[in-house]
Design a protein around this motif. Structure first.
Motif: not given
Length: 258
Positions: A123, A176, A119, A204, A132-133, A129-130, A10-12
């Protein structure tokens, strides 16, 4: 049990890999470079971590530190298990955390376990993604509390206001928490804590609220939902619909027709 394995990147920030597995597999003794944050959803797993035996079962979060040998197998011979694992960069936690966690690798049902599940849930959907972050930062803080590491409780309302201004100015952009924290010169965990303390909601959530409010105005002006999604920073129309319906109780299309 039907054997299934899925892994992706993922892009996290800090999150290297997500791994979902449903099978009966015995892992030999090994190490890895990353933190492994594991949830067991079905069955149970026994494992040796640094030559001490432990058990991972539903209702708890298991932490496997980087560089420390461990193995793993089903707790009941011939019976499979299902697990979800987050692999996070070694620097996700302070250097001295690994030794502390190796002595107490299990966190019971509570904020860490529920945040880890958030999380995985986030996803499932592009554009989250934010979320999840943010949930990963909650897991991080819970681990630090579990290991007795003090988290500074210094109040910083100006920092919260600066982040709010940034979110107000850039709510249609994709970025992010980590990049915002770097821009503002703060640690991501501290930034989220101060913003949540000042405004009663996570960054977020605030960002999504700004986007939904802007989407509502564009729909009233006659814009089509697909165009609205693009103009307000949502990943796609489905992403807009999911959050718009949560706030307003109807889909963007139904709102526009009304």
């Amino acid at each position: 049990m039907i054997e299934r394995v899925r892994a992706w990147h993922p892009d996290v920030p800090f999150l290297r890999e997500v791994y979902h597995a449903s099978f009966d597999h015995a892992y030999p003794l090994h190490t890895h470079d990353d933190w492994a944050v594991m949830l067991v959803d079905r069955g149970a797993v026994t494992y040796d971590l640094d030559r001490v035996s432990h058990r991972a079962a539903p209702g708890a979060l298991t932490l496997l530190p980087p560089g420390i040998p461990h193995d793993g197998r089903s707790a009941v011979a011939g019976t499979g298990y299902r697990k979800q694992v987050l692999y996070l960069r070694r620097d996700w936690l302070p250097d001295d955390t690994a030794d502390r966690v190796s002595r107490h690798p299990t966190l019971g049902r509570g904020s860490a376990e529920s945040a880890a599940r958030r999380v995985h849930a986030a996803l499932r959907y592009p554009g989250e993604e934010m979320a999840a972050e943010h949930a990963l930062l909650v897991v991080r803080d819970a681990i630090l509390a579990h290991t007795g590491t003090e988290v500074a409780a210094v109040r910083d309302a100006p920092l919260a206001r600066r982040l709010r201004g940034m979110l107000d100015d850039r709510f249609t952009e994709s970025f992010t928490i980590a990049s915002a924290a770097a821009h503002l010169g703060a640690h991501p965990s501290h930034l989220v804590r101060e913003f949540s303390r000042a405004y009663g909601m996570a960054p977020h959530r605030y960002l999504v609220a700004r986007r939904v409010d802007a989407a509502r105005r564009l729909l009233v002006d006659g814009c089509r939902p697909a165009e609205v999604a693009v103009r307000t920073g949502f990943h796609d129309q489905a992403h807009l619909t999911r959050h718009f319906r949560r706030v307003w109780g109807v889909t963007p299309g139904a709102f526009a027709r009304g």
